[in-house]
Design a protein around this motif. Structure first.
Motif, short mmCIF file in Angstrom:
data_model
loop_
_atom_site.label_atom_id
_atom_site.label_comp_id
_atom_site.label_asym_id
_atom_site.label_seq_id
_atom_site.Cartn_x
_atom_site.Cartn_y
_atom_site.Cartn_z
N THR A 98 0.83 -1.21 0.00
CA THR A 98 0.00 0.00 0.00
C THR A 98 0.87 1.25 0.00
OG1 THR A 98 -1.74 -1.19 1.17
CG2 THR A 98 -1.86 1.21 1.20
N VAL A 99 1.92 1.26 0.81
CA VAL A 99 2.84 2.41 0.85
C VAL A 99 3.54 2.55 -0.50
CG1 VAL A 99 4.96 3.32 1.88
CG2 VAL A 99 3.17 2.37 3.33
N PHE B 96 -7.68 2.26 0.96
CA PHE B 96 -6.86 1.63 1.99
C PHE B 96 -6.19 2.62 2.93
CE2 PHE B 96 -6.86 -1.90 -1.16
CZ PHE B 96 -7.56 -2.79 -0.38
N ALA B 97 -6.58 3.88 2.85
CA ALA B 97 -6.06 4.90 3.76
C ALA B 97 -4.54 4.84 3.87
CB ALA B 97 -6.72 4.78 5.13
N ALA B 98 -3.90 4.94 2.73
CA ALA B 98 -2.46 4.72 2.64
C ALA B 98 -1.63 5.76 3.39
CB ALA B 98 -2.04 4.70 1.17
N GLY B 99 -2.18 6.89 3.74
CA GLY B 99 -1.44 7.90 4.49
C GLY B 99 -1.25 7.54 5.96
N ARG B 100 -1.99 6.57 6.44
CA ARG B 100 -1.86 6.14 7.84
C ARG B 100 -0.67 5.20 8.03
NH1 ARG B 100 -8.22 5.21 8.18
NH2 ARG B 100 -8.78 7.36 8.60
N LEU C 53 3.47 5.84 -2.86
CA LEU C 53 4.68 6.57 -3.25
C LEU C 53 4.87 6.62 -4.76
CD1 LEU C 53 7.15 5.32 -0.49
CD2 LEU C 53 6.02 7.56 -0.65
N VAL C 54 4.63 5.52 -5.44
CA VAL C 54 4.78 5.50 -6.90
C VAL C 54 3.75 6.42 -7.55
CG1 VAL C 54 4.55 4.05 -8.96
CG2 VAL C 54 5.89 3.25 -7.01
N THR C 55 2.51 6.33 -7.09
CA THR C 55 1.46 7.20 -7.64
C THR C 55 1.75 8.66 -7.31
OG1 THR C 55 -0.12 5.40 -7.34
CG2 THR C 55 -1.04 7.58 -7.75
#
Length: 172
Positions: free
Chosen positions: A26-27, A143-147, A31-33
């Motif tokens: 998810t991270v 997926f709330a990737a910033g958490r 980061l890629v996006t």
């Protein structure tokens, strides 16, 4: 392995997944996006003109009429020429640092819908890079990737967010 349960069309489904691998994936997607959009926006700052694409490259697009109108309307063209590079840069930056990730993913998704419908390069089917970009923003937002290794995890612990839980919908 971690087991989760999901409800799909009224049926309960159990599935196993590797929690640590899912978090790292998810991270990585975030980061890629984020880099993809940050780089796309940053390189357009100071000299971007969308009028040619809006009028000429969108032939056969379901939103071609709207894009021709926008290109022919001075304030709308100025707004577009400003917001595409600035918006892409800010969306990418938000994803890279993990701040306001759901908000960034929402606006990234909106841009990708316009790019997908505007490009309308469906000669080889409806699945193309623009659709995959939209999917990346959906994954990052859902997926709330910033958490995970992001500033949203810190921001959510502030008194402001704890007193206003609705703000969590913008974070994550």
């Amino acid at each position: 392995m971690t087991t989760r349960q999901a409800n799909w069309f009224g049926h309960s489904i159990d599935f196993d997944y590797a929690a640590s691998v899912a978090g790292y994936t998810t991270v990585l997607i975030r980061l890629v996006t984020g880099w993809w959009f940050f780089h796309a926006g940053y390189t357009k700052l100071g000299g971007f003109d969308a009028s040619g694409w809006m009028v000429n490259a969108t032939q056969g697009s379901p939103i071609h009429g709207f894009l021709v109108w926008a290109a022919g309307t001075p304030w709308m063209l100025e707004f577009t020429n400003f917001m595409i590079p600035v918006g892409e840069t800010l969306i990418g930056l938000g994803l890279l640092v993990g701040a306001l990730v759901r908000l960034a993913a929402f606006f990234g998704g909106v841009l990708m819908v316009f790019f997908y419908l505007g490009n309308a390069d469906w000669a080889h089917g409806y699945v193309n890079g623009d659709l995959f970009g939209l999917l990346m923003f959906v994954i990052v937002g859902v997926f709330a990737a910033g958490r995970i290794f992001g500033l949203d995890a810190i921001i959510e612990k502030t008194a402001t967010v704890r007193q206003r839980p609705v703000l969590r919908y913008l974070l994550g």
